[in-house]
Each structure stands twice: as C-alpha cells, then as structure tokens.
Design a protein around this motif. Structure first.
Motif, PDB file in Angstrom:
ATOM      1  N   LEU A 108       0.855  -1.174   0.000  1.00 45.97           N
ATOM      2  CA  LEU A 108       0.000   0.000   0.000  1.00 45.97           C
ATOM      3  C   LEU A 108       0.896   1.230   0.000  1.00 45.97           C
ATOM      4  O   LEU A 108       2.112   1.137   0.040  1.00 45.97           O
ATOM      5  N   THR A 109       0.273   2.393  -0.009  1.00 43.17           N
ATOM      6  CA  THR A 109       1.068   3.618   0.005  1.00 43.17           C
ATOM      7  C   THR A 109       1.722   3.784   1.365  1.00 43.17           C
ATOM      8  O   THR A 109       1.128   3.542   2.407  1.00 43.17           O
ATOM      9  N   CYS A 110       2.961   4.182   1.326  1.00 46.01           N
ATOM     10  CA  CYS A 110       3.723   4.398   2.556  1.00 46.01           C
ATOM     11  C   CYS A 110       3.805   5.891   2.829  1.00 46.01           C
ATOM     12  O   CYS A 110       3.816   6.702   1.912  1.00 46.01           O
ATOM     13  N   GLY A 111       3.884   6.237   4.081  1.00 48.72           N
ATOM     14  CA  GLY A 111       3.983   7.639   4.446  1.00 48.72           C
ATOM     15  C   GLY A 111       4.680   7.821   5.775  1.00 48.72           C
ATOM     16  O   GLY A 111       5.059   6.854   6.435  1.00 48.72           O
ATOM     17  N   PRO A 112       4.839   9.067   6.196  1.00 46.00           N
ATOM     18  CA  PRO A 112       5.561   9.339   7.435  1.00 46.00           C
ATOM     19  C   PRO A 112       4.746   9.076   8.706  1.00 46.00           C
ATOM     20  O   PRO A 112       5.303   8.975   9.786  1.00 46.00           O
ATOM     21  N   ALA A 113       3.435   8.938   8.568  1.00 46.33           N
ATOM     22  CA  ALA A 113       2.607   8.701   9.757  1.00 46.33           C
ATOM     23  C   ALA A 113       2.831   7.282  10.279  1.00 46.33           C
ATOM     24  O   ALA A 113       3.184   6.375   9.530  1.00 46.33           O
ATOM     25  N   TRP A 114       2.622   7.123  11.583  1.00 45.54           N
ATOM     26  CA  TRP A 114       2.847   5.816  12.195  1.00 45.54           C
ATOM     27  C   TRP A 114       1.943   4.741  11.602  1.00 45.54           C
ATOM     28  O   TRP A 114       2.338   3.598  11.435  1.00 45.54           O
ATOM     29  N   SER A 115       0.714   5.114  11.248  1.00 47.04           N
ATOM     30  CA  SER A 115      -0.207   4.146  10.669  1.00 47.04           C
ATOM     31  C   SER A 115       0.129   3.813   9.218  1.00 47.04           C
ATOM     32  O   SER A 115      -0.379   2.847   8.676  1.00 47.04           O
ATOM     33  N   GLN A 116       0.995   4.601   8.594  1.00 45.94           N
ATOM     34  CA  GLN A 116       1.379   4.369   7.208  1.00 45.94           C
ATOM     35  C   GLN A 116       2.808   3.832   7.082  1.00 45.94           C
ATOM     36  O   GLN A 116       3.365   3.830   6.000  1.00 45.94           O
ATOM     37  N   ARG A 117       3.388   3.392   8.182  1.00 52.41           N
ATOM     38  CA  ARG A 117       4.780   2.946   8.135  1.00 52.41           C
ATOM     39  C   ARG A 117       4.917   1.698   7.266  1.00 52.41           C
ATOM     40  O   ARG A 117       4.010   0.885   7.170  1.00 52.41           O
ATOM     41  N   CYS A 118       6.081   1.575   6.657  1.00 54.87           N
ATOM     42  CA  CYS A 118       6.355   0.457   5.766  1.00 54.87           C
ATOM     43  C   CYS A 118       7.646  -0.224   6.181  1.00 54.87           C
ATOM     44  O   CYS A 118       8.473   0.343   6.895  1.00 54.87           O
ATOM     45  N   GLN A 119       7.809  -1.424   5.702  1.00 53.52           N
ATOM     46  CA  GLN A 119       9.036  -2.169   5.964  1.00 53.52           C
ATOM     47  C   GLN A 119       9.519  -2.803   4.675  1.00 53.52           C
ATOM     48  O   GLN A 119       8.747  -3.013   3.750  1.00 53.52           O
TER      49      GLN A 119
END
Length: 156
Positions: A108-119
């Motif tokens: 999914l789209t990644c972003g700087p918010a904690w709920s949008q974190r990516c690995q």
C-alpha cells in the motif's frame, strides 16, 4: 593348572584389533563426515542471513524513491552473497510493504505517519545444494536454504 581352551589362545585372537578398528573407524568417519557437511550448511546459511541483513540495512540509506531503496537493498544483498559458488547462485528478492504486525505483506502507500509505516523484506535463497555438498542421504540435506531480514523504513 587349567588348560587354555583353543578358542582363547593368542593365535585365535589375531585380527581382532583390525575388526574393532574397522567398526570404530566407520562410526568415527560417519560422525566426522556429518559434522563437516552440516558445518558447511550452517556457514552457507549464516552467509545468506548476513547478506539479507546487509541488504535490509542498505534500504535505510537515503534514496529519492521507494523503488530506489528496494533496488539498493537488492544490489547490496547480491554483492554480499557473491562469495557463494556459482553452482548455488543465490536468488535475491525484496519487497516493500505495510508494517501492520501481520505476516502478510500488503503493498500500500507508505507515508511518514505511524499508521502508514512500511518495511522492507529482503530474502536471499540458495538452491541446488546437493551439487555442492558431499553426497549424503537426501533426508539429511535440505534442497534450499534462505536468509530473510526485514527493516522498518523511515520515509521522511
């Protein structure tokens, strides 16, 4: 004085040490052979794990795009696994996905918010181990080994 039975006389004991040596040597050689083979397997597995971890760490270096981070991770993992023989050339794959705590990787789209974190997950696999290791029974040697590492990305 008792008479010594014919089967216990020294001339009938000749060759007993050779038979004992043959039995003990076979057991000792089998154990030594297994230690060497499994030592090689553990060394290869540790090398693949190290390459995957280095690749995941390389994704933390700044790149202008997410795909740039992914490509950097793959390139580093490939360069760190070049020591493996050509017969078992490792296959490297990496994917960037949401870090939601589950084992499933959903892109999914990644972003700087904690709920949008990516690995990023880096997987380094080596196949065809039977041609590299000394022959052993097929149940004792795995057909492939792998190293896997994941790293939480900071997208700021």
């Amino acid at each position: 004085m008792k008479a010594i039975p014919a089967s216990a006389s020294p001339c009938f004991q000749r060759g007993a040490y050779a038979i004992e040596f043959a039995v003990v040597f076979l057991i000792f050689f089998a154990v030594l052979y297994a230690v060497i083979c499994y030592g090689m397997l553990f060394a290869f597995r540790l090398g693949l794990q190290n390459a995957a971890e280095d690749g995941a760490r390389a994704a933390l270096q700044y790149q202008s795009t997410i795909d740039g981070r992914k490509n950097r991770a793959v390139n580093v993992a490939i360069s760190k696994s070049n020591w493996m023989p050509q017969v078992v050339k490792p296959v490297v794959s990496a994917q960037i996905c949401r870090a939601e705590g589950s084992n499933e990787c959903t892109p999914l789209t990644c972003g700087p918010a904690w709920s949008q974190r990516c690995q990023i997950e880096v997987l380094v696999q080596a196949n065809n181990l039977e041609s590299l290791l000394p022959p052993m029974p097929s149940f004792a040697v795995p057909s492939q080994i792998a190293g896997k590492a994941s790293m939480l990305l900071d997208l700021r």
